[in-house]
Structures are given as C-alpha cells and as structure tokens.
Design an enzyme around this catalytic site. Structure first.
Site, PDB file in Angstrom:
ATOM      1  N   LYS A  20       0.817  -1.210   0.000  1.00 27.39           N
ATOM      2  CA  LYS A  20       0.000   0.000   0.000  1.00 27.39           C
ATOM      3  C   LYS A  20       0.851   1.261   0.000  1.00 27.39           C
ATOM      4  CE  LYS A  20      -4.334  -1.348   0.222  1.00 27.39           C
ATOM      5  NZ  LYS A  20      -5.587  -0.715  -0.159  1.00 27.39           N
ATOM      6  N   ASP A  50      -8.606   0.424   6.607  1.00 27.06           N
ATOM      7  CA  ASP A  50      -8.593  -0.620   7.627  1.00 27.06           C
ATOM      8  C   ASP A  50      -7.162  -0.856   8.081  1.00 27.06           C
ATOM      9  OD1 ASP A  50      -7.968  -1.866   5.207  1.00 27.06           O
ATOM     10  OD2 ASP A  50     -10.016  -2.612   5.026  1.00 27.06           O
TER      11      ASP A  50
HETATM   12  C1  LIG Z   1      -2.340  -6.319   2.853  1.00 25.62           C
HETATM   13  C2  LIG Z   1      -3.445  -6.063   1.895  1.00 25.62           C
HETATM   14  N1  LIG Z   1      -3.595  -6.890   0.864  1.00 25.62           N
HETATM   15  C3  LIG Z   1      -4.569  -6.719  -0.044  1.00 25.62           C
HETATM   16  C4  LIG Z   1      -5.457  -5.667   0.067  1.00 25.62           C
HETATM   17  C5  LIG Z   1      -6.556  -5.539  -0.940  1.00 25.62           C
HETATM   18  O1  LIG Z   1      -6.404  -4.430  -1.765  1.00 25.62           O
HETATM   19  P1  LIG Z   1      -7.668  -3.812  -2.480  1.00 25.62           P
HETATM   20  O2  LIG Z   1      -8.535  -3.215  -1.429  1.00 25.62           O
HETATM   21  O3  LIG Z   1      -7.103  -2.811  -3.415  1.00 25.62           O
HETATM   22  O4  LIG Z   1      -8.374  -4.930  -3.172  1.00 25.62           O
HETATM   23  C6  LIG Z   1      -5.331  -4.770   1.125  1.00 25.62           C
HETATM   24  C7  LIG Z   1      -6.252  -3.636   1.275  1.00 25.62           C
HETATM   25  O5  LIG Z   1      -6.224  -2.909   2.245  1.00 25.62           O
HETATM   26  C8  LIG Z   1      -4.296  -4.966   2.065  1.00 25.62           C
HETATM   27  O6  LIG Z   1      -4.121  -4.139   3.104  1.00 25.62           O
END
Ligand SMILES: Cc1ncc(COP(=O)(O)O)c(C=O)c1O
Length: 396
Positions: A81, A129
């Site tokens: 992120k 989150d």
């Molecule tokens: C560690 C992690 N993996 C995957 C995701 C999923 O990403 P997206 O919300 O863009 O689908 C998130 C989203 O917060 C995340 O924090």
C-alpha cells in the site's frame, strides 16, 4: 497434520465467463503506469521487494513453481500500500498546489519536500482498515501535507497508533469500513479536505486510479524478475484495486501469454465474487469481520471492477481458518524455502493456492499441476506485531 486445515477448508469457486475486453489498456493506460513507476522508483529509500521462489512447498503440492512477491519490506512501512496512497496523495497535491501557486508544479518538486510549507496548508484524508491510511500518513509526512485518517470500530489499536506515529490525526468511527468511508467523505466535503481513497464511486475516479497506477510498480518488479510469464496469478481482493492493477499490468506486459487471474476473497467479504456472479459491481453486507482485515470490504471499487470484469477468470473465497496455518508455514518453512514474515491479508493468495492445490476438485477446476508456475502477491508483512505474535503462538 500440517495441511489438515487446508484439506478441510470450504472454498467457493466461481468461473467468470464474460471477460476478454480492453479494460486492461484503457482504464489504466501504459502511460499511467509509466509515470507512477518513474516517480515512485525515484523516492528516497526505494528498493524493489524480493520475489521468492518456494521450491519445497511447490514440490509438496506437486506444482511447478510458486513465486511469492514479498511486500513486507516495502519502504519500511510493511505493505504494498506504500505505493498507492502516497503516490495518489502526491498527485492530489500536484493539482492543488499548481492551482494555488498559479504555475505547473512537477511531482518531484513536491516529493523532494521543497514545497512542504505550501503543502502544509492542504489536508488529505481517507478511510482505512490499516495499510492504506498508513501509506497516506507516511506520504503526507514526507511531502508536508496535513492528514486525517478514519478507521472503523474493528481496526486494531496497534494499527491506529502506527498511523498516529506518522503524524496523522486518527478518527475512529462506529461501524464497519464502509461506514468509515462515508464519514470521511462527509467530513472532507464539509471542511475542504481532499479525499485520497483507494476505491472509486460515481464522479470520483482520479485518486483511486493513481492508487492503482502506483501498485503497478510492484507488478513491474515481479515481471522483470521472471523470464517467462507465470501460468497463474493469485490476487487477494478487498475493493479490488490490487487485483485490477496487477492484472492490468500483467496483461500489458505479457499480452496474450498473461497468466490466468484468480481473485481471492474472505468468505466473510466476497464483493468481487458477487460482482462476478452478477456481471456488474455488486456490494455485499459484512456481517462479521474477517481476520484478513485489509480484505474486509463490502463495496467493490467500480474502476477496479471494470478491469476485473475483463481480466478476472476465477473467483475463490477462503475461510479465516487457513490464514494462521499459512502464516506459520511461511515463518517455519518446508525444506530450504526462505523464511518469510507475512501478515493476515498478505498471505490470503497463498492460503487459497495451498487449499485449492490439495483439494482435487478445485485443483482440476483451476488447472493446477506440475507445470503450473504461480505468482502470488504477499501483500503485507507484519503490520500489527501483537496480532502476528499471537498467531505465531497458536498451533495448527
Ligand atoms: C495487505 C493487503 N492486501 C490486499 C489488500 C486488498 O487491496 P484492495 O482493497 O485494493 O483490493 C489490502 C487492502 O487494504 C491490504 O491491506
């Protein structure tokens, strides 16, 4: 014993039939990716994250190769992120400062910190989150902007404190993730702040597009570390931004040999699977929170969905019960596989792969076998040390 949870896991699998359009080229263009990659790879502290091969696990599962792109070390903030929110925030600052100063401002003028005084008069905000907000707070601290981050009732205090440590104001909202998005939007409108969301809605497109363009750097690094295209890519989904960005980049990079795209979600938050079933962006109600905190999203990003509608082939849901065992398997690996610290949302794709590879019906349906070369994105490392330690102490 080690695999009993995977063997018993209830997986739901939906195969999409409507795909194959041009979303991977037209929604996120090659230029969008090129600009984001050029900018982010120039930031201080940039280093590509490792692409680990897990040969012992692949052999145990009778698969050809498992490639795990480990995002834990990304810019020292723990997840992929870091690439999205900070870059999208920078682009918002570019637009706003260009307007206020009456001249075009380059991205690197802001990212070098030389406009920090002007940037401090701009407030960026978002709901999160955990990881998205941490990235935005980190970016705001680097570029000098003020930052407000909205978290929902279930976000751990550990994750909230890390965001505060980057200098952001953290506002806790009763309800779930979608409630925190609604409150952040309302407060931004009322106060003249700028939302930097990772999800889109009608009339709100540019920041989530930039978030996804930033994720392209991770896909670019993975592609450059491989000599031939993988057969499958397994991508965990929250609002769908990660999955859409990686799928689009792989299509642009590998063309017709791009891998089969498998989207994985928690059974408790299957909005992308619901969208695939309905063949249109579809929300679901989150009745209880999954351990995969970053994936606990009830509303898909419309922009992300428009790409996945063309690129997503398989949609799988997984229960929480296989997350701890996957994290422990990475931490205490088979044979000489590397030791990896993966977080709850980060290991979801690998968890799904292990369970699907071991369950004959899913193995066949996904066409997994000894010649499969599967790319998974380990999207986070340890993002909450207390939760990680607790999970490590449990037994399978
Ligand atoms: C560690 C992690 N993996 C995957 C995701 C999923 O990403 P997206 O919300 O863009 O689908 C998130 C989203 O917060 C995340 O924090």
């Amino acid at each position: 014993m080690q695999f009993s949870r995977f063997d018993a896991a209830a997986l739901d699998h939906f195969v999409a039939t409507a795909h194959g359009g041009h979303g991977a080229w037209t929604i996120l263009t090659p230029d969008d990716f090129t600009r984001a990659i050029a900018e982010i790879s120039g930031w201080q502290g940039y280093a590509p994250t490792p692409l680990h091969s897990l040969p012992a696990l692949a052999q145990t599962l009778s698969l050809g190769e498992i490639l795990y792109k480990h995002e834990g070390p990304r810019f020292g903030i723990g997840s992929f992120k870091a690439l999205g929110a900070a870059y999208a925030g920078l682009r918002v600052l570019q637009t706003e400062l260009s307007k206020r100063l009456g001249r075009p401002i380059w991205l690197d003028t802001i990212s070098s910190g030389s406009l920090a005084h002007d940037a401090s008069t701009v407030t960026l905000c978002s709901a999160t989150d955990g990881n998205h907000g941490r990235s935005l707070a980190w970016g705001c601290q680097r570029f000098g902007a003020a930052c407000k981050i909205y978290i929902h009732a279930e976000v751990s205090e550990g994750r909230a404190q890390i965001i505060r440590d980057f200098g952001a104001d953290v506002i806790r909202v009763a309800g779930n993730y979608d409630a925190s998005v609604a409150r952040a939007r309302a407060d931004a409108d009322a106060n003249g702040w700028f939302m930097v969301a990772d999800t889109s809605w009608p009339g709100y497109r540019q920041p989530p597009l930039d978030v996804m363009a930033g994720y392209g750097l991770m896909a670019d690094e993975a592609c450059r570390a491989m000599t031939t295209a993988p057969t499958h890519v397994i991508l965990q989904g929250g609002v769908g931004g990660l999955a859409a960005a990686v799928a689009a980049y792989l299509r642009q990079y590998w063309g017709d040999s791009a891998p089969r795209v498998v989207v994985v979600e928690p059974t408790l938050a299957p909005c992308l699977m619901a969208s695939a079933r309905a063949n249109t962006a579809t929300s679901v109600n989150i009745a209880s929170e999954t351990i995969m905190a970053g994936l606990s999203c009830g509303e898909p990003s419309e922009l992300a969905w428009d790409i996945l509608a063309d690129e997503g082939r398989d949609y799988l849901t997984i229960p929480d019960s296989i997350i701890g065992p996957t994290m422990r398997l990475l931490a205490r690996p088979l044979g000489h596989d590397p030791r990896i610290e993966g977080g709850e949302s980060g290991v979801a794709g690998l968890a799904a792969l292990i369970a699907a590879a071991r369950q004959p019906a899913h193995r066949t349906a996904l066409n997994l076998g000894p010649t499969s070369r599967i790319l998974v994105i380990g999207s986070e490392g340890i993002t909450d040390p207390a939760i990680y330690a607790d999970i490590m102490e449990q037994t399978d």
